[in-house]
Design an enzyme around this catalytic site. Structure first.
Site, PDB file in Angstrom:
ATOM      1  N   CYS B  50      48.364  14.427  36.520  1.00  0.00           N
ATOM      2  CA  CYS B  50      47.492  14.690  35.378  1.00  0.00           C
ATOM      3  C   CYS B  50      48.141  14.287  34.060  1.00  0.00           C
ATOM      4  O   CYS B  50      47.517  14.318  33.009  1.00  0.00           O
ATOM      5  CB  CYS B  50      47.085  16.153  35.329  1.00  0.00           C
ATOM      6  SG  CYS B  50      46.089  16.630  36.741  1.00  0.00           S
ATOM      7  N   CYS B 122      46.574  20.350  25.755  1.00  0.00           N
ATOM      8  CA  CYS B 122      48.034  20.211  25.877  1.00  0.00           C
ATOM      9  C   CYS B 122      48.748  21.499  25.490  1.00  0.00           C
ATOM     10  O   CYS B 122      49.786  21.841  26.053  1.00  0.00           O
ATOM     11  CB  CYS B 122      48.549  19.085  24.984  1.00  0.00           C
ATOM     12  SG  CYS B 122      47.880  17.482  25.425  1.00  0.00           S
TER      13      CYS B 122
END
Lengths: 401, 142
Positions: B50, B122
């Site tokens: 990912c 993130c």
């Protein structure tokens, strides 16, 4: 700080000689080419001269050149225009898994309109197998579109061979040649294509102009309606300055082609060989039949966007196939289509050279790249060898969020 | 978080994000860096496929996080948010575990002065890595 521009596949700097040709059409020669008075005639003549120049280079007739607003528009016009006009002949259309989104998203849209779409696989270097195309063509196949030279990994297809297969089966063939124009054969007669897309911003010309070559007799439907310009195929007042600039740019890249191919091939190979000296680095795309200006490598265990930003800080401009740099948070569909794991795609960097690039600039960049790769690897909790990553070939999972 | 994609396409990072990306704080440059803080908890989240993996080592004394080291595989936002998180939990003599466990992605985002809309995920990984490290510490303590 001196800038080093390695993103010529995204866009090129407009050549000064091109700009010079364009400027009068922003100043005195501002007429609408559709007007009947002298101001209009002056602009009309400029467009027709440009069309003549382009058709000379493409080895076709003037009437076969349609000026559009971009490469994307030309792709859309070719694909939607042909498929919708000819849908009574069949509903099967074919493209590849490594197209630019300006092509692939059109095919995805057409599949929602009832077309049956085949996306051809490519090999580990990005080449389409002629045999695969032959097998994919059915009785109801009407249209095929295959990218001439790939914008991410530089693979140059054997368009002549692929076009021939389509011709024999009576299927229309379009190629997106936006990246190919500077370095490949774009003689449409020799290639045997029915339609071909080119774009101003990749050939040191202006942005916002493209052409679609459409062979006489190939019938398409417009995607824009209005004043019926460009033979009723592309309505909208012509962008005279951009069209003039496009023709000049194409002429220049055509004249300087051989010289540029020689120079850039040498620089590209030097750049690739030096990059591969960095441990755990992989080349994406082929060694042969590769665009002379394309370098694409993956550095194990680092993420491309971070490297891009570090290089940016030093005035070095590149591009990455990492998910983080894409709007849809998915890694490059091209780098994964050639059999790479998502990890390798996240770590991929593209350096696309242009005519102003020097060996000295490449050497400067190499120094920074090597240091930054080291730095990012120290920061990374991952410790895969490139071989381990190459072995992983799993499908991208649901990521993000 | 579901509508991240609908938001703008801004790619500009705040000054604070850049500072933490170019000069990361508490990062483990070598294994020695990690040994030196004598960690008693470690956590890792994310997936290489990912494009984001974070590992965080914490050194807990008297219920407070005294020192921390981390490594991140990921983009600018991922690196900057781990760095910021490491500052948040170790500043002012160290954060109590109970408080550290309550840190959310939004807290990190706020300290960073925001992130581009489609980079917000993130910062989520940062607080998850910390939670995993605290969990590991508690397990080690038993």
């Amino acid at each position: 700080m001196k800038e080093i521009y390695f993103d010529n596949a995204a866009t090129t700097k407009t050549d000064k000689r091109v700009l010079k040709e364009m400027l009068p059409y922003f100043k005195g020669k501002y007429g609408n080419p559709n007007s009947m008075h002298n101001k209009g005639i002056e602009a009309r003549q400029a467009i027709e001269e440009a069309r003549q120049k382009v058709s000379n280079i493409l080895n076709c007739s003037k009437e076969e050149i349609i000026f559009t607003g971009s490469g994307t528009e030309s792709d859309n016009l070719a694909i939607f225009g042909y498929a919708r006009k000819n849908r009574d002949k069949g509903k099967h259309i074919i493209t590849t898994k490594i197209e630019h989104h300006a092509v692939s998203h059109c095919f995805e849209r057409l599949s929602k309109e009832g077309f049956d779409v085949t996306f051809l696989d490519v090999d580990s270097e990005g080449f389409v197998f002629a045999e695969d195309l032959k097998k994919a063509i059915r009785n109801d196949t009407i249209f095929v579109s295959i990218i001439y030279a790939n914008n991410e990994i530089g693979t140059i297809q054997n368009i002549k061979e692929l076009a021939k297969i389509c011709k024999e089966k009576g299927v229309a063939f379009h190629t997106d040649a936006c990246q190919a124009a500077n370095y490949c054969n774009i003689d449409v007669l020799d290639l045997g294509v029915d339609m071909m897309t080119l774009n101003g911003s990749k050939i040191y010309g202006p942005k916002g102009v493209g052409i679609l070559y459409k062979k006489k007799g190939v019938e398409i439907e417009p995607i824009l309606y209005g004043g019926g310009q460009e033979n009723g195929i592309r309505s909208g007042t012509e962008n005279v300055a951009n069209i003039v600039g496009f023709a000049k740019a194409l002429e220049l890249v055509y004249e300087e082609k051989e010289k540029e191919i020689r120079k850039l091939t040498e620089l590209r190979d030097y750049f690739i060989n030096e990059l591969l000296k960095i441990p755990d680095t992989k080349l994406n795309g082929p060694r042969e039949n590769r665009l002379p200006n394309n370098v694409n490598v993956s550095f194990a265990n680092i993420e491309g966007e971070s490297l891009l930003l570090l290089l940016n800080e030093e005035g070095i401009f590149a591009s990455t196939g990492s998910a983080c740099s894409s709007k849809d948070l998915a890694p490059s569909h091209v780098v994964t289509a050639i059999g790479n794991s998502p990890e390798i795609a996240h770590s991929s960097m593209r350096f696309s050279l242009g005519k102003d690039i020097t060996k000295k600039q490449i050497d400067i960049a190499l120094g920074f790249i090597e240091n930054f790769v080291k730095k990012l690897r120290k920061m990374s909790p991952l410790d895969f060898s490139i071989e381990e990553l190459i072995m992983k070939n799993k499908k991208a999972r649901e990521c993000g969020e | 978080m579901a509508d991240i994609k609908k938001h703008g396409k801004e790619w500009f990072y705040s000054k604070i994000v850049k500072e933490h990306f170019f000069h990361p704080k508490n990062m483990a440059l070598s294994d020695k860096d990690i040994e030196l803080i004598r960690p008693n908890g470690v956590g890792e989240v994310g997936s290489p496929a990912c494009g984001d993996v974070m590992r965080m080592w914490i050194s807990v004394e008297n219920g407070k996080i005294k020192r921390c080291r981390w490594r991140t595989f990921g983009c600018t936002s991922a690196i900057a948010s781990t760095s910021m998180l490491s500052v948040m939990i170790t500043e002012k003599g160290g954060m109590k575990l109970e408080e550290a466990e309550k840190i959310t992605a939004k807290d990190i985002l706020d300290r960073l002065g925001g992130l581009p809309p489609n980079k917000i995920h993130c910062s989520v990984l940062g607080d998850q890595a910390l939670k995993a490290a605290i969990k590991d510490y508690r397990k080690n303590e038993k």
